[in-house]
Design a protein around this motif. Structure first.
Motif: not given
Length: 326
Positions: A217-243
């Motif tokens: 369970i701890g491993t799965l939670l860690g992976l989900s948090v890591l995926c969320s961080i990566i998704f937010c980072f990619c989204k923010k990077h795309r927004e800056k590129k579009y602007e």
């Protein structure tokens, strides 16, 4: 035969009696007989002509002496101080006084006391498991013997325990809470003893299934948090590129606004072109109104200036009336 512990002192006896026939000079000699018969005997100390010679054997230099300062009294015993394991061997005392000669051999064994004895526990200290208590001395001459005893509680070893005195292992089968306590081991040989102790704590079995589940369970939670961080980072990077792309398009593609003066000039130019294209046949419809005087200079310059209003057809007709057609 003599057995001594390392670091101790030993006296190797060598006494004698002289007869009336022994008239020659007294000579007492101690030698070390090697274990290998192919090697020569090594002289270690000698008394001859009322003098002691002790520089023959470097291994005992400074650690040996005659027990009696005057060996002529009939005592040629030898003292060896601060014994070492390397001093083990066969020593021979030779007494010569011509014509008499006698000798005596002594076997010396230097033993090392048990030292740096360590106790340890091998195996899982869980209820129902087999546990082994180990005891080993880092130093000590054979033959070493080990003995375990319980210090706390009943001070008796469990009935199911098995002791090996030669290896120092104590096996506790099917351990239970009653086996918990402090155990002591004593290592022994012919010249000394040494001791160590260990604390045994028998506990219930560990819930391995719960630990594994928690780890998953701890491993799965860690992976989900890591995926969320990566998704937010990619989204923010795309927004800056579009602007950046939108800002660049506005600055490059939109042309600057035209000034009013250029618009007015183009309008006047278009009127001139319209007048210039008129032929005499096209001007028949206009009424010629004679002018009494030539238009002033200001009137001729008027078309080059920006008009405040568009000229009417009537003004255009008056201007045309003064044009001479060739």
């Amino acid at each position: 035969m003599f057995e001594k512990a390392q670091g101790e002192k030993v006296t190797l006896p060598c006494t004698f009696e002289l007869s009336e026939e022994d008239e020659g000079p007294l000579d007492i000699e101690w030698v070390l007989i090697p274990a290998d018969n192919q090697k020569r005997e090594q002289i270690i100390i000698m008394y001859a002509v009322d003098r002691v010679y002790n520089h023959y054997y470097a291994g005992l230099t400074g650690r040996m002496q005659f027990t009696n300062l005057d060996p002529r009294s009939g005592d040629g015993s030898l003292d060896i101080l601060n014994l070492k394991a390397s001093d083990t061997g066969t020593y021979q005392c030779k007494v010569k006084k011509a014509p008499g000669v006698q000798s005596k051999k002594i076997q010396l064994t230097v033993l090392v006391k048990p030292a740096r004895t360590k106790c340890s526990i091998e195996g899982s200290q869980e209820i129902g498991k087999d546990v082994t208590l180990k005891c080993v001395s880092q130093e000590g001459s054979p033959l070493l013997s080990y003995d375990w005893r319980r210090v706390s509680g009943t001070q008796n070893l469990p009935a199911t325990s098995v002791l090996n005195k030669n290896t120092g292992e104590l096996l506790l089968k099917n351990a239970s809470r009653e086996h918990s306590g402090t155990y002591s081991c004593v290592a022994t040989n012919r010249v000394g003893t040494d001791e160590c102790s260990v604390e045994l704590n028998v506990t219930p079995p560990v819930n391995t299934a719960g630990i594994i589940t928690g780890a998953i369970i701890g491993t799965l939670l860690g992976l989900s948090v890591l995926c969320s961080i990566i998704f937010c980072f990619c989204k923010k990077h795309r927004e800056k590129k579009y602007e950046k792309e939108v800002h660049h398009d506005i600055r490059e593609d939109v042309p600057p606004p035209k000034s009013r003066s250029s618009t007015a000039r183009s309008y006047i130019g278009s009127n001139r072109s319209s007048l210039g294209s008129m032929s005499p046949s096209n001007m028949e419809g206009y009424t010629k109104t004679p002018y009494s005087q030539v238009p002033s200079e200001d009137f001729e310059r008027a078309p080059t200036q920006t008009p405040a209003f568009a000229p009417s057809k009537y003004d255009i007709a008056h201007k045309i009336g003064d044009i001479t057609v060739v």
